[in-house]
Design a protein around this motif. Structure first.
Motif, mmCIF file in Angstrom:
data_model
loop_
_atom_site.group_PDB
_atom_site.id
_atom_site.type_symbol
_atom_site.label_atom_id
_atom_site.label_comp_id
_atom_site.label_asym_id
_atom_site.label_seq_id
_atom_site.Cartn_x
_atom_site.Cartn_y
_atom_site.Cartn_z
ATOM 1 N N ARG A 128 41.683 34.728 42.919
ATOM 2 C CA ARG A 128 42.582 35.308 41.919
ATOM 3 C C ARG A 128 42.601 34.402 40.703
ATOM 4 N NH1 ARG A 128 48.646 37.768 42.518
ATOM 5 N NH2 ARG A 128 49.091 37.910 40.307
ATOM 6 N N HIS A 141 45.789 39.954 38.126
ATOM 7 C CA HIS A 141 46.893 40.913 38.013
ATOM 8 C C HIS A 141 47.728 40.491 36.822
ATOM 9 C CE1 HIS A 141 50.203 43.549 38.952
ATOM 10 N NE2 HIS A 141 51.025 42.544 39.145
ATOM 11 N N HIS A 172 39.688 38.650 41.324
ATOM 12 C CA HIS A 172 40.922 39.415 41.194
ATOM 13 C C HIS A 172 41.768 38.855 40.066
ATOM 14 C CE1 HIS A 172 44.741 41.274 42.196
ATOM 15 N NE2 HIS A 172 45.290 40.116 42.463
ATOM 16 N N TYR A 231 59.261 50.681 43.725
ATOM 17 C CA TYR A 231 60.079 49.457 43.826
ATOM 18 C C TYR A 231 61.564 49.683 44.095
ATOM 19 C CZ TYR A 231 55.812 47.449 41.971
ATOM 20 O OH TYR A 231 54.496 47.109 41.792
ATOM 21 N N GLY A 263 47.203 45.476 39.354
ATOM 22 C CA GLY A 263 48.071 46.609 39.000
ATOM 23 C C GLY A 263 48.322 46.622 37.513
ATOM 24 N N GLY A 264 49.439 47.172 37.129
ATOM 25 C CA GLY A 264 49.822 47.130 35.715
ATOM 26 C C GLY A 264 49.724 48.469 35.012
ATOM 27 N N LYS A 279 53.697 46.599 48.502
ATOM 28 C CA LYS A 279 55.015 46.111 48.060
ATOM 29 C C LYS A 279 55.756 47.108 47.159
ATOM 30 C CE LYS A 279 54.799 43.717 43.644
ATOM 31 N NZ LYS A 279 53.488 43.356 43.106
ATOM 32 N N PRO A 331 49.103 48.900 46.540
ATOM 33 C CA PRO A 331 49.863 47.687 46.865
ATOM 34 C C PRO A 331 51.123 48.065 47.641
ATOM 35 C CG PRO A 331 50.188 48.257 44.556
ATOM 36 C CD PRO A 331 49.271 49.303 45.126
ATOM 37 N N ASN A 358 46.450 39.597 49.654
ATOM 38 C CA ASN A 358 46.967 38.716 48.609
ATOM 39 C C ASN A 358 48.182 37.960 49.119
ATOM 40 O OD1 ASN A 358 45.114 39.492 46.646
ATOM 41 N ND2 ASN A 358 46.387 41.186 45.904
ATOM 42 N N GLU A 378 46.750 47.141 49.840
ATOM 43 C CA GLU A 378 46.848 45.742 49.446
ATOM 44 C C GLU A 378 48.107 45.180 50.064
ATOM 45 O OE1 GLU A 378 48.436 42.540 46.561
ATOM 46 O OE2 GLU A 378 49.358 44.399 47.245
ATOM 47 N N GLU A 386 44.758 48.063 41.810
ATOM 48 C CA GLU A 386 45.903 48.006 42.726
ATOM 49 C C GLU A 386 47.108 48.652 42.067
ATOM 50 O OE1 GLU A 386 46.321 43.776 43.267
ATOM 51 O OE2 GLU A 386 44.560 43.624 44.555
ATOM 52 N N SER A 387 46.955 49.891 41.665
ATOM 53 C CA SER A 387 48.058 50.564 40.980
ATOM 54 C C SER A 387 49.141 50.968 41.961
ATOM 55 C CB SER A 387 47.543 51.824 40.283
ATOM 56 O OG SER A 387 46.661 51.459 39.270
ATOM 57 N N GLY A 388 50.325 50.455 41.753
ATOM 58 C CA GLY A 388 51.441 50.831 42.615
ATOM 59 C C GLY A 388 52.337 51.825 41.912
ATOM 60 N N ARG A 389 52.907 51.356 40.829
ATOM 61 C CA ARG A 389 53.840 52.148 40.040
ATOM 62 C C ARG A 389 53.274 53.515 39.664
ATOM 63 N NH1 ARG A 389 58.045 50.131 37.140
ATOM 64 N NH2 ARG A 389 57.478 47.985 37.542
ATOM 65 N N SER A 393 53.282 43.977 35.930
ATOM 66 C CA SER A 393 53.504 45.406 36.082
ATOM 67 C C SER A 393 53.825 46.051 34.739
ATOM 68 C CB SER A 393 54.653 45.624 37.057
ATOM 69 O OG SER A 393 54.533 46.873 37.681
HETATM 70 C C1 LIG Z 1 52.876 44.077 42.213
HETATM 71 C C2 LIG Z 1 51.430 43.984 42.273
HETATM 72 C C3 LIG Z 1 50.639 45.112 42.029
HETATM 73 C C4 LIG Z 1 51.200 46.448 41.628
HETATM 74 O O1 LIG Z 1 51.478 46.511 40.288
HETATM 75 P P1 LIG Z 1 51.869 47.931 39.604
HETATM 76 O O2 LIG Z 1 52.260 47.547 38.248
HETATM 77 O O3 LIG Z 1 52.950 48.510 40.409
HETATM 78 O O4 LIG Z 1 50.663 48.772 39.607
HETATM 79 C C5 LIG Z 1 49.281 44.984 42.164
HETATM 80 N N1 LIG Z 1 48.719 43.800 42.498
HETATM 81 C C6 LIG Z 1 49.452 42.687 42.714
HETATM 82 C C7 LIG Z 1 48.784 41.427 43.078
HETATM 83 C C8 LIG Z 1 50.826 42.735 42.600
HETATM 84 O O5 LIG Z 1 51.549 41.637 42.812
#
Ligand SMILES: *Cc1c(COP(=O)(O)O)cnc(C)c1O
Length: 655
Positions: free
Chosen positions: A216, A266, A264, A564, A305-306, A118, A116, A166, A141, A354-357, A269
């Motif tokens: 979603r 989410h 999808h 972030y 994510g999460g 962002k 992701p 998204n 993403e 969609e793992s960001g963190r 986070s």
């Molecule tokens: C922010 C976000 C993520 C990333 O979440 P993390 O907790 O950083 O993995 C993934 N998908 C969507 C739709 C988001 O808004």
């Protein structure tokens, strides 16, 4: 007197002994480094933090020595160090875990994740992710039009990596996403609101492109923690079950149900509890199989994510932690989806996350220096004179009678006496010297209590401390003035009380003999850090070494800041971007692969519409006027102008 000197000496000797006995293992335990840092951060024999960017598969470097050498290269602190090798390792790890789970459960589908954008949009980072993820078909993403613009230009066409679209969408967004298929990209447009659907159907007909679509879902599984309300009935995002059914009918009517391929969700986070994740996957799997049964050509399940980061290393479901590891996460996703699909005889989907963190947090470390420290007075009080004011005698008596088992009572007495002293002063019954005596005694009592309740390692005792005595620890804390802005470099520490591990990057072979809080450079009382990681939650002071920065620099590292923080950071007090370096491991050591100079004062001023040339000219005119009025000498005016001009081109932080 003699007795006292002896006691003092003994005391000193004791401190030295303790210090000599202090090992890097003690520091390791104190700062929980293995908990949050493994396998990337540890302490070496010299007492410095070591970075092992590829875990046990690669070399390591001494973070303190790196900073010393960066300073020799004229790269000033604060500096954000990114380790691209850590990023690569995170991507490898995630895929390793997912593929292991797939093998273990004989899952008939595959895994194909996306990053992701962002979470960290910086060009070099996104480019690295695309590069490292290529062999896994790791995609991107996008959650907005600017992020879509990045994704389109970053992904390699025909690489089969996914581009998950998204966020809020207008016609322009949808057209761009659909046309991206013509470039060889593989976009999936995820419908977050029903209104988008009609727009998508319209754009698709006009362009003659059959899009891949996703829905979603707004799950009823409640996320937990800070972002817990990303799901649930009134969540901001996603479609409720009735809306999902409406979407299916709408697509059917438009003859586009075959375009619907993805589900999808989410959860939010930093999901700390694995049971929340399991519940959500179970719920989503059921929606998925029902959609597949309804005639949609379902192919992908995107779990969002999460995936959390263990910021405090406690392996618990505390907000700063998580009670599962990446492999547990992968196992649960794979097992739950497999079971639901088998039961309903639906083909297993390609799994997307969609793992960001979890991908980006570890690769960045912020290093900053301590500028100065401020301690509360710890002088022992002078003995009392018989004729001193009653309140002072009371304080003295409290001080004298203070012992380990009357700490709490004495503390309450001290507070009360101090308050009385202040009101006596206000009514003119105490003079300034007497008030000073009273305060001095109050601080002496506080510091004696702090000494009585234990050393930094006596963590056990903290469990049993009454709350008011815990407050005392913070009241007595030293203030370490540090060279960075919380608002710029760790905005979540200010905005949502997020915690990042903070550790001195050297001197870890000696005992940290002070407890402190950090005060940043901004003129904002919120610009401080006074909550620190702790296995049981948080602690209000951090163990630090005595520092005398004018003689010997003292460097602290704030870890796990890669997700972030950079993009959310703001320009409060006009502290700009910090210097950023990318440090890449090489067979023989490391190299500074990339340097991004931090903002100059000129640059931050331009963000608020000040032009440096105009400013210089205005100040020049002011000096001319002052010269005319003989308020300044020519030399002074030149010194002022030179300084003014030079500072505009310099770093916004303390040099
Ligand atoms: C922010 C976000 C993520 C990333 O979440 P993390 O907790 O950083 O993995 C993934 N998908 C969507 C739709 C988001 O808004």
């Amino acid at each position: 007197m003699e007795v006292e000197t002896k006691a003092k000496l003994n005391n000193q000797r004791e401190t030295q002994n303790r210090s000599a006995a202090w090992t890097i293992e003690d520091s390791e335990r104190l700062y929980h480094i293995a908990g949050w840092g493994e396998p990337y951060f540890s302490i070496n024999a010299a007492g410095n933090i070591t970075v092992t960017p590829s875990g046990d598969r690669g070399g390591s470097l001494d973070l303190y020595e790196l900073i010393v050498s960066l300073k020799k290269r004229n790269i000033a602190l604060p500096v954000l160090i990114r380790f691209p090798d850590i990023l690569a390792d995170r991507i490898d790890r995630l895929h390793g875990c997912m593929n292991k789970a797939i093998a273990r459960y004989n899952y008939p589908g595959t895994y194909q994740g996306v990053f992701p954008i962002k979470c960290n949009q910086h060009k070099h980072l996104v480019e690295s992710i695309v590069k490292f993820g290529k062999s896994y078909k790791f995609g991107l993403e996008a959650g907005s039009k600017p992020e879509l613009a990045i994704a389109l230009a970053s992904l390699e066409p025909k690489s089969q990596s996914l581009l998950i679209c998204n966020g809020h969408k207008d016609r322009e967004y949808i057209e761009t996403a659909l046309l991206a298929t013509r470039l060889g990209h593989d976009p999936i447009v995820v419908v977050e609101q029903l209104e988008e659907l009609n727009l998508i159907i319209d754009v698709s007909a006009k362009l003659g492109i059959d899009p891949k679509l996703g829905l979603r879902a707004k799950l009823s599984t409640k996320g937990s923690g800070r972002w817990g309300n990303s799901t649930g009935d009134r969540a901001k995002f996603g479609l409720t079950i009735p809306q999902i059914l409406t979407a299916v009918r709408t697509l059917e009517t438009a003859g586009m149900l075959n375009c619907l391929q993805l589900l999808h969700f989410h959860l939010g986070s930093q999901i700390s509890s694995i049971s929340t994740i399991k519940d959500a996957i179970r719920e989503a799997s059921q929606i998925y199989v029902q959609l597949a049964k309804s005639g949609a050509k379902m192919k992908y399940l995107d779990v969002g994510g999460g995936l959390a980061v263990d910021y405090n290393g406690s392996k618990t479901d505390l907000a700063a932690s998580k009670n599962y590891n990446m492999q547990n996460y992968a196992n649960d996703i794979v097992a739950e989806v497999k079971e639901a699909c088998e039961e309903k005889e639906v083909a297993a989907p390609v799994l997307i996350s969609e793992s960001g963190r979890a991908i980006a947090a570890h690769q960045s470390v912020l290093i900053f220096d301590v500028l100065s420290t401020d301690d509360v007075p710890r002088l022992p009080p002078e003995p009392i004179e018989a004729k001193e004011h009653l309140i002072i005698r009371n304080l003295w008596e409290t001080y004298r009678a203070l012992e380990a088992d009357n700490c709490q009572e004495s503390y309450h007495d001290a507070i009360q006496f101090k308050e009385e002293a202040i009101s006596l002063f206000s009514f003119g019954y105490l003079n300034l010297t007497e008030l000073a005596r009273a305060e001095q005694l109050y601080w002496a009592i506080c510091s004696k209590i702090t000494d009585l309740i234990g050393s930094p390692l006596a963590e056990q005792s903290r469990d049993y401390l009454p709350d008011d005595l815990k407050d005392l620890e913070q009241i007595m804390a030293s203030i370490y003035y540090v060279n960075f802005s919380v608002f710029k470099s760790a905005p979540d520490a200010w905005a949502i009380d997020q915690m990042f591990p903070i550790v001195p990057i050297h001197r870890l072979n000696s005992q940290p003999d002070k407890k402190g809080i950090l005060a940043d450079l901004t003129c904002d009382s919120d610009g401080k850090i006074d909550r620190f990681i702790d296995l049981r939650g948080t602690k209000s002071v951090l163990e630090l070494h005595r520092a005398n920065p004018t003689q010997q620099p003292y460097y602290l590292g704030m870890f796990l800041v890669g997700a972030y923080q950079e993009i959310m950071g703001n320009l409060h007090n006009l502290f700009g971007n910090t210097n950023v370096v990318h440090v890449k491991m090489t067979p023989k050591g490391y190299e500074i692969e990339y340097l991004l100079q931090g903002d100059t004062i000129k640059e931050v001023l331009s963000r608020v519409q000040y032009d440096a040339k105009d400013l210089v000219e205005i100040v020049r005119c002011l000096t001319e006027r002052a010269l005319r009025e003989k308020q300044i000498t020519l030399e002074e005016s030149q010194l002022l102008l030179q300084n003014y001009d030079r500072s505009l081109s310099s770093y916004t932080y303390i040099l």
